[in-house]
Each structure stands twice: as C-alpha cells, then as structure tokens.
Design an enzyme around this catalytic site. Structure first.
Site, PDB file in Angstrom:
ATOM      1  N   GLN A 216       0.814  -1.212   0.000  1.00 45.42           N
ATOM      2  CA  GLN A 216       0.000   0.000   0.000  1.00 45.42           C
ATOM      3  C   GLN A 216       0.849   1.265   0.000  1.00 45.42           C
ATOM      4  O   GLN A 216       0.520   2.245  -0.665  1.00 45.42           O
ATOM      5  CB  GLN A 216      -0.940   0.013   1.209  1.00 45.42           C
ATOM      6  CG  GLN A 216      -1.830   1.221   1.325  1.00 45.42           C
ATOM      7  CD  GLN A 216      -2.817   1.353   0.163  1.00 45.42           C
ATOM      8  OE1 GLN A 216      -3.039   0.396  -0.575  1.00 45.42           O
ATOM      9  NE2 GLN A 216      -3.388   2.528  -0.003  1.00 45.42           N
ATOM     10  N   GLU A 217       1.936   1.246   0.739  1.00 50.28           N
ATOM     11  CA  GLU A 217       2.758   2.448   0.886  1.00 50.28           C
ATOM     12  C   GLU A 217       3.548   2.780  -0.375  1.00 50.28           C
ATOM     13  O   GLU A 217       3.636   3.946  -0.765  1.00 50.28           O
ATOM     14  CB  GLU A 217       3.742   2.275   2.058  1.00 50.28           C
ATOM     15  CG  GLU A 217       3.099   2.338   3.431  1.00 50.28           C
ATOM     16  CD  GLU A 217       2.714   3.758   3.838  1.00 50.28           C
ATOM     17  OE1 GLU A 217       3.056   4.705   3.102  1.00 50.28           O
ATOM     18  OE2 GLU A 217       2.061   3.923   4.877  1.00 50.28           O
ATOM     19  N   SER A 218       4.147   1.787  -1.015  1.00 49.95           N
ATOM     20  CA  SER A 218       5.100   2.071  -2.092  1.00 49.95           C
ATOM     21  C   SER A 218       4.937   1.203  -3.326  1.00 49.95           C
ATOM     22  O   SER A 218       5.635   1.413  -4.310  1.00 49.95           O
ATOM     23  CB  SER A 218       6.527   1.898  -1.563  1.00 49.95           C
ATOM     24  OG  SER A 218       6.753   0.522  -1.225  1.00 49.95           O
ATOM     25  N   TYR A 322      -7.128   3.436   3.674  1.00 47.90           N
ATOM     26  CA  TYR A 322      -5.765   2.909   3.837  1.00 47.90           C
ATOM     27  C   TYR A 322      -5.772   1.684   4.738  1.00 47.90           C
ATOM     28  O   TYR A 322      -5.227   0.631   4.394  1.00 47.90           O
ATOM     29  CB  TYR A 322      -4.868   4.004   4.421  1.00 47.90           C
ATOM     30  CG  TYR A 322      -3.492   3.558   4.838  1.00 47.90           C
ATOM     31  CD1 TYR A 322      -2.424   3.618   3.959  1.00 47.90           C
ATOM     32  CD2 TYR A 322      -3.238   3.086   6.138  1.00 47.90           C
ATOM     33  CE1 TYR A 322      -1.151   3.216   4.341  1.00 47.90           C
ATOM     34  CE2 TYR A 322      -1.984   2.681   6.526  1.00 47.90           C
ATOM     35  CZ  TYR A 322      -0.938   2.746   5.620  1.00 47.90           C
ATOM     36  OH  TYR A 322       0.326   2.334   6.012  1.00 47.90           O
TER      37      TYR A 322
END
Length: 348
Positions: A216-218, A322
């Site tokens: 999810q982050e990168s 998120y």
C-alpha cells in the site's frame, strides 16, 4: 444525540457521519436511525449494506442477515472480506462457507512467456523514465493512456514483463487493470520476503502485515519519495527513522531495502505495543500519526467496539481506506506466507 429528531432532514454526508459515530460507540439504535434516512443510493453502498446485515444478526433476524450477507460474498473489497470472515466463523451459516471461499481462491499463474516486444516499446520506455524521475503528474496520465485499450492478455503480458525487470508498482497496476484472477501473482508479488521475514522475526511483527503495508505504501518501489519527505518501501520519514533506529544520520539510507524494512518494521512494532496490539489502530497511526490515533484509542477502549467498527468510524476517508486496503492485502499475504512456510517445512 440531542439532535436525532431532525436526523432525516440532514444531507447524506452528515447522515453517514452520524452512522459512523454510532458504530464508534457501538450504538446500533442510532445507527439504524441514520441508515433508514439514507437516500437509496447510499443504502446500496457495500459498507452500509454490511453494517445493516450485522444489525439484523444482532437482533436475531438470522434469515434476513444471511440474505444481506450473501449479497456481499462476491465483493473483492473490505466488506467482502468481512463477510467471508463472518460467514466462516458462524456455525449458523456453515452452508454458505463454500460461497465465501472465492475471496481466497488463487488462480493458476499466467505463463511468463511474452510475445510482445515490451523492451523495444519507446512509449513504455518514456513512461518508465518519468516514473524513475518521480514525475508522477505527467507519468500517471501517460501510463493510463498507454494501457487504456489493452486486452486482458496484453495487460498480463505487460505485468509479467515489468515484474521480471523488477518494476513492481507498474506490474501491479497492469494486473489490476486486467480485472481477472490470473493476474493475482502480479497484484500481490512476494518480493523482499526474506528481508521482511528476518526483520519481522527480530521485531515480533507478522510478516504478512508488513508485506501488506509495503504494497500500500510504495507498491514495492524502494526509491520512491513522497511530497512529505517519506522514503522507500515503507515510506519512512527521516526524523522517524532517526528516532526509531537510534543511529547517526550518516548511517541512514532509506533507499536500501533491508534497512528500510528493518526500520519500518521496528516502528510498526512500537505502534503495536503502544496501541495494545490493535492492528487497525496501529495502521491508522502509521498513516495519520500517533497523536490522532491516541484520541481514537480512547473511544475504542471506552466503548469496547469491534476492530471493524473502529475502522468504519475513522473520520478521515484516506486513513479509513488505507487501513481497509492494508488489512485485505495482509489477509491475502497471510495465506501466501502460510504456503511459503509449508513449502520450507517440506524442504526441511
């Protein structure tokens, strides 16, 4: 609470806030007051269909609840996942278990053979250069235009090529656009798994949770930097890294995957300890900051609501989505890691 007599007069956006805050407090009576006043299109949203099904179940209306849950079993989202869990854990709904298995049904991988000359495609080369330079404002529209008319076969072929050259963020994107199960191995790549398992063992964090968070982050881009200054796979701010790693700034390089994973995992471990092992709260803190999560934790502790009810009550749409996305990805990676551990056990 004092203004509930006028609840029907409020716009849908306000009613949804009332419903979320009612769930935060575990008050299904107030939730239902808001829900019954929703416009029909709002009632059709997956989240509110799910919570109305939960309300029916809590009231002992099991047949009605089963029917409401059944409408969500084919959804590949957070509420489809919650429904899967709900149906599997309730003996009353054991008959429906075969339906819910579809959420974790992993299709056979697509062959790696590529008949398309992606390596010679000048348009693709230019787009990948834009992403390399992190010029996303131009790169993203160009990427969407590039793939918009591709067939499923072309998208999977492109995803395979990009995965082979370790450009995982675009590989994931191409696989998502393909919209079929055969792209599963590209949508949820198992990369950096050895570094993740090592860092997680050291910091006592589930590896599937870190894998879902990185996705999810990168999207597994180890060099990516955010506008806020967060760096690398786990999108860590240098200040957070220094506080967590307790080393000199000269020793830090957050674009090094092993270092980024270790520091990010250690920070996540710190959050899990701070929020009493609550994964939703810890993920909310990772995204929105610990200070906000502390305020939410006070309600979470006071009203003893379920983790899913807490997630629904997160007031920021970005943080709410998120947390939901990381939880779904983590659940899928948990299944994949179980296969890895089983295979390694067999090898031994």
């Amino acid at each position: 609470i004092k203004g509930l007599d006028s609840v029907a007069q409020h716009p849908s956006s306000t009613l949804e806030i009332v419903a979320r805050m009612a769930l935060r407090k575990g008050n299904f009576k107030v939730f239902h007051q808001a829900y019954t006043s929703f416009p029909e299109e709002t009632k059709k949203k997956d989240n509110w269909k799910y919570w109305e099904a939960v309300r029916s179940y809590k009231r002992g209306q099991f047949s009605k609840a089963k029917e409401q849950f059944h409408d969500l079993t084919d959804k590949q989202n957070f509420y489809g996942y919650l429904t899967t869990v709900q149906l599997k854990k309730n003996k009353r709904y054991r008959v429906a278990n075969r339906v819910t298995n579809s959420f974790f049904s992993f299709a056979k991988p697509v062959p790696n053979k590529n008949k398309f000359s992606w390596a010679e495609n000048d348009h693709l080369k230019d787009i990948l250069k834009l992403f390399k330079l992190q010029n996303f404002s131009i790169g993203l529209p160009e990427w969407k235009f590039f793939i918009k008319d591709f067939s499923t076969h072309e998208l999977l072929s492109l995803a395979s090529y990009l995965s082979n050259i370790q450009i995982y963020d675009r590989s994931i994107s191409a696989a998502i656009y393909s919209q079929i199960d055969n792209g599963f191995k590209f949508r949820y790549p198992l990369v950096y798994k050895d570094a993740i398992m090592k860092a997680c063992k050291k910091n006592k964090v589930p590896p599937w949770l870190v894998m879902g968070l990185i996705r999810q982050e990168s999207r597994f881009n180890k060099e990516i930097k955010s506008s806020a200054g967060a760096i690398g796979l786990m999108q860590i701010l240098p200040k957070t890294a220094l506080e967590t790693y307790n080393k000199n700034q000269s020793e830090l390089d957050l674009t090094i995957s092993t270092q980024n994973i270790f520091i990010g995992t250690k920070y996540l471990s710190k959050l899990l300890k701070q929020f009493n092992s609550s994964i939703p709260l810890s993920l909310a803190a990772y995204n929105a900051g610990p200070s906000r999560a502390k305020k939410w934790y006070a309600d979470f502790s006071k009203y003893n609501t379920s983790p899913a009810m807490f997630v629904e009550s997160i007031p920021f749409k970005e943080t709410r989505e998120y947390v939901q996305t990381v939880i779904i990805s983590s659940a899928i990676y948990e299944e994949l890691f179980a296969d890895i551990i089983l295979e390694r056990g067999v090898e031994k």
